[in-house]
Design an enzyme around this catalytic site. Structure first.
Site, short mmCIF file in Angstrom:
data_model
loop_
_atom_site.label_atom_id
_atom_site.label_comp_id
_atom_site.label_asym_id
_atom_site.label_seq_id
_atom_site.Cartn_x
_atom_site.Cartn_y
_atom_site.Cartn_z
N CYS A 63 28.46 14.81 15.57
CA CYS A 63 29.72 15.20 14.94
C CYS A 63 29.45 15.90 13.62
O CYS A 63 28.57 15.48 12.85
CB CYS A 63 30.59 13.97 14.72
SG CYS A 63 32.16 14.31 13.91
N PHE A 273 44.42 -17.52 18.84
CA PHE A 273 44.48 -16.16 18.29
C PHE A 273 44.53 -15.18 19.47
O PHE A 273 43.76 -14.23 19.55
CB PHE A 273 43.26 -15.86 17.41
CG PHE A 273 43.02 -16.85 16.31
CD1 PHE A 273 43.67 -16.71 15.09
CD2 PHE A 273 42.14 -17.92 16.48
CE1 PHE A 273 43.44 -17.62 14.06
CE2 PHE A 273 41.91 -18.83 15.46
CZ PHE A 273 42.56 -18.69 14.24
N CYS A 367 34.68 -10.42 15.40
CA CYS A 367 34.33 -9.07 14.97
C CYS A 367 33.61 -9.07 13.63
O CYS A 367 33.41 -8.02 13.02
CB CYS A 367 35.60 -8.21 14.88
SG CYS A 367 36.80 -8.83 13.69
#
Length: 410
Positions: A63, A273, A367
């Protein structure tokens, strides 16, 4: 400030190369292990960097934004060592909590690009920029040509910029959350100009021109041309505007497989959650599930999904702040297995109570390797044994990593 020659020995948790010197570690942005660089050093950080000897693991970024963007800082590292670095992030976090455990190879789950993107819109003079903040900067980098995004989102960026420009405040920035669904893009504009209601007709027209499924502004749904649908293993879910979902289809599938394998033949499962039911709906094909989530909009989305006959086993749910009111031991006892997937802050209060429970199987999803390791430490201290740890990479080229662990009480 002095120019020095440095040998990079390892990668830090944010992807910077680290050189060990007599004065302590020096962090060298963009450098790789084994490389020799010349740089000025100020307060432990390298500036004006010249690579003298290149690593064989260095590759050309895919990129054009790779140097400016703060989101995809690891495009210069080849795939195999990149995934090994991701695996090492989890190993280091566990060791930091005194846990010696085998960590499986990281699962690459980036195919198809990110279906969910949180972009920022801001002004640069007379121009509007829609993109990401640069490295260690408040400067915005335009997302046009971003290779991390799904093709549907990347293609829509010019139109989304035009849409954002209509309600962008004169000062400050606006958040633009885009989700690619089976029925089109779901777009949510947050922190838009407070007088956006004057633009409703123009916004609606632009929504139709761009063929968006839904447009929301500051939490209000302005136009829903089609319900934005996510297919969760054959079950249709319509998330709340701007609501959380896994960033890639591939990661959602990989995480779900690991959760289902970890739970095994459990007949009763608590999904804590639970969000919109990413795991709960899949688990309910084989077990009775109790789903718990603090976000009202997410629970409402799960409720709507369950109102249609799906051939699932019994699913109950409740809205509950698990940080303030985690399930206590008596509430946990009916379950053969518990799955928890908290935000980055982790699930310390719930892990402490799980550690005192008799639940046979726990599947921890996270995460954030640091809070994951802390919560796992609590469970191990409570008598659980760690069966497996698997990293899942869904944020390609970034320092972020998901992880799934399975723990058992013998």
């Amino acid at each position: 400030m002095s120019e020095q020659e440095l040998i990079i020995s390892e990668l830090g948790h944010r992807g910077d190369g680290i050189a060990q010197t007599d004065n302590g570690p020096v962090y060298v942005a963009g450098a790789l292990p084994g490389e020799k660089v010349r740089a000025n050093v100020v307060n432990g950080r390298a500036t004006e960097i010249t690579i003298v000897t290149r690593s064989q693991d260095r590759v050309s970024p895919v990129c054009s934004h790779s140097e400016a963007s703060g989101s995809c800082s690891m495009q210069h590292l080849a795939e195999k060592p990149y995934l090994e670095w991701k695996r090492d992030l989890v190993s280091r976090a566990l060791k930091g909590s005194g846990i010696e455990a085998f960590v499986s190879e990281a699962v690459s789950a980036t195919a198809g690009g990110r279906r969910r993107a949180v972009l920022t819109a801001g002004r640069a003079g007379r121009h509007v920029i829609l993109g990401y903040h640069g490295k260690a900067s408040h400067k915005l980098v335009d997302a046009a040509g971003c290779k991390a995004l799904s093709p549907d989102i990347e293609k829509a960026l010019p139109g989304l910029k035009q849409l954002a420009a209509k309600v962008l405040p004169k000062k400050g920035e606006m958040r633009v959350t885009v989700l690619a669904t089976t029925s089109g893009l779901d777009v949510a504009l947050d922190k838009a100009d407070r007088n956006y209601d004057r633009m409703i007709a123009e916004l609606s027209q632009k929504t139709i021109e761009l063929d968006l499924a839904r447009l929301s502004v500051n939490g209000e749904i302005l136009l829903e041309v089609r319900a934005p649908v996510l297919d969760m293993d054959g079950i249709d879910v319509v998330p709340a505007p701007g609501g959380f979902t896994q960033a890639t289809h591939a990661a959602e599938d990989a995480l779900s497989r690991l959760v289902l394998d970890g739970v095994g033949k459990a007949r009763t499962v608590a999904d804590l959650f639970c969000g919109v039911g990413t795991f709960a709906l899949r688990l309910a094909r084989q077990a009775n599930v109790h789903a718990v989530e603090g976000d009202a909009a997410a629970i409402a989305a799960l409720d709507r999904a369950l109102r249609r006959p799906q051939g699932l086993k019994k699913v109950t749910f409740e809205r509950r702040d698990l940080f303030r009111r985690p399930l206590v031991r008596e509430e946990l006892e009916p379950f053969d297995a518990v799955v928890f997937d908290p935000p980055r802050a982790g699930a310390q209060a719930q892990a402490e109570l799980l550690a005192r429970s008799k639940v046979k199987t726990i599947v921890a999803v996270s995460c954030n390797p640091a809070t994951f390791a802390r919560d796992v430490r609590l469970l191990l201290d409570g008598g659980y044994t760690l069966q497996s740890v698997t990293p899942v990479d869904q944020f390609q080229y970034s320092p972020h990593i998901e992880v799934v662990a399975v723990l058992k009480r013998e």
